[in-house]
Design a protein around this motif. Sequence first.
Motif, PDB file in Angstrom:
ATOM      1  N   UNK A 248       0.859  -1.186   0.000  1.00 42.66           N
ATOM      2  CA  UNK A 248       0.000   0.000   0.000  1.00 42.66           C
ATOM      3  C   UNK A 248       0.896   1.236   0.000  1.00 42.66           C
ATOM      4  N   UNK A 249       0.332   2.340  -0.431  1.00 40.49           N
ATOM      5  CA  UNK A 249       1.015   3.624  -0.374  1.00 40.49           C
ATOM      6  C   UNK A 249       0.575   4.335   0.892  1.00 40.49           C
ATOM      7  N   UNK A 250       1.480   4.726   1.771  1.00 41.15           N
ATOM      8  CA  UNK A 250       1.075   5.386   3.020  1.00 41.15           C
ATOM      9  C   UNK A 250       0.385   6.722   2.738  1.00 41.15           C
ATOM     10  N   UNK A 255      -4.058   0.072   7.732  1.00 42.22           N
ATOM     11  CA  UNK A 255      -4.116  -1.244   7.100  1.00 42.22           C
ATOM     12  C   UNK A 255      -4.890  -2.227   7.975  1.00 42.22           C
ATOM     13  N   UNK A 256      -5.691  -3.047   7.329  1.00 42.40           N
ATOM     14  CA  UNK A 256      -6.371  -4.154   8.001  1.00 42.40           C
ATOM     15  C   UNK A 256      -6.047  -5.415   7.224  1.00 42.40           C
ATOM     16  N   UNK A 267      -6.825  -5.403  -0.917  1.00 40.02           N
ATOM     17  CA  UNK A 267      -6.097  -4.155  -0.670  1.00 40.02           C
ATOM     18  C   UNK A 267      -6.295  -3.807   0.809  1.00 40.02           C
ATOM     19  N   UNK A 268      -5.207  -3.539   1.510  1.00 36.08           N
ATOM     20  CA  UNK A 268      -5.261  -3.494   2.971  1.00 36.08           C
ATOM     21  C   UNK A 268      -6.009  -2.303   3.551  1.00 36.08           C
ATOM     22  N   UNK A 331      -9.031  -0.136  -0.943  1.00 37.50           N
ATOM     23  CA  UNK A 331      -8.136   0.601  -1.837  1.00 37.50           C
ATOM     24  C   UNK A 331      -6.698   0.357  -1.379  1.00 37.50           C
ATOM     25  N   UNK A 332      -5.741   0.760  -2.218  1.00 38.67           N
ATOM     26  CA  UNK A 332      -4.335   0.583  -1.834  1.00 38.67           C
ATOM     27  C   UNK A 332      -3.541   1.886  -1.812  1.00 38.67           C
TER      28      UNK A 332
END
Length: 473
Positions: A248-250, A255-256, A267-268, A331-332
């Motif tokens: 993922x992009x911070x 995140x889950x 997607x986390x 989403x990511x």
Amino acid sequence: MNRRTFMQQAGMAGTGILLSSHLALGAEDAGFPIVRTAPSKRKFTSKAVEQAIAEFRKNVKNKELAWLFENCFPNTLDTTVFHTTKNGRPDTYVITGDIDAMWLRDSSAQVWPYLDFMKADKPLQQLIAGVINRQTACVLKDAYANAFYGDETKVGEWAKDHTDMKPGVHERKWEIDSLCYPIRLAYHYWKISGDTAPFDNNWQQAIKTILKTFKDQQRKENLGPYKFQRETAVATDTLPMSGYGYPVKPVGLICSAFRPSDDATVYSFLIPSNFFAMVSLRQAAEMFVAIAKDNQTAGELKALADEVEKALQLYATTEHKDFGKVYAFEVNGFGSYLLMDDANIPSLLALPYLGAVAKSDPVYVTTRKFLFSDENPFFFKGTAGEGIGGPHVGQDMIWPMSLIMRGLTSDDDQEIKTCIDILKRSHGDTGFMHESFHKDDPKKFTRSWFAWTNTLFGEFLWKVYKQKPQLLA
């Protein structure tokens, strides 16, 4: 037993639920079989809840609905709670039903509908205070675990999962909602009862642990301390990329690793759970100001909530070709969106129920149209009804939870009545709700003893009885 579901036909519930040999009586018959647990075998009896059942049974003319309410609404109290005292404080272990383990999510949701009955029933209030105390201990034990045993020394079936397993932990699937639900329960317990006894130094430390966990899982500097892999043929029971999930992009979201279904995210950045976190963080902040007198921690909780909200505004929506602007499910941060919904709560459907958005929110209204269309890959429609399911059980399996939530988030009388009618037909001659049922055959269902859905169904019927009783005729 794994929470991964298995098919159970009517009459197979060896769980203390007494199934009559005359189980298959229909609505046209004068009476219904006694399927509720016998009084002598009930785990806990609430005077206020029993009075509500008697009132409902007396005033609701539809006898099948009255029968279902009597069976389902007290099911958590009848069959899943183990209440005692520990170190002079109430302590309540709550199993999910057919699995002897306590999920932070399920246990919160199972006792949630009883909050409004506490003022008339002090023992019930103490039972719920005991749930809060037990959850505090669980969070302090392992903030990344989703389910725990009553025996803190027990080593369970998932001990060999590739993660930091501890005795007393049933499963260690990191889910944002597992830390949101205890805050939701605590906040509303406090608001309704005024009691601050559960919110001692341990509880405050648990909230600080939740705050740190959420910040770590924003993954701004590194991947954080959590990873998970399981040796399994079920893809949704493990995580790729060395146990951290896909990149993922911070962007400020949390995140889950897993969904509230206990299925792995694709997607986390799970959008419903980030909305839930935003609400929960603000509730915790309010409690820290009023109870703990800790403005510094309250400020940190609120700041994170504001950051998540800003990120949701930027990343949670996308344009659907038919419906326009909708909320994505996951989403990511790189521009990828997963469009679907899952019946488990938090869901996109449940956002107003959780206080995250208004029912009139334009994006929610549009999203809702998408959710109940063929564009949602987990919306199923058949001869037995229509509703949302999810990957956890699979194709063509409708979750009563989605029908209950559709009714709870609707102001349309016909839509509410339709949900009630489908739910009434879905119990498969058992007198209880289930995890899921086949869109063409209610007797093909999963989990004959699933207390969360039973109690949630009772919450729905009680709300309709109080606000729109004509729909129960």
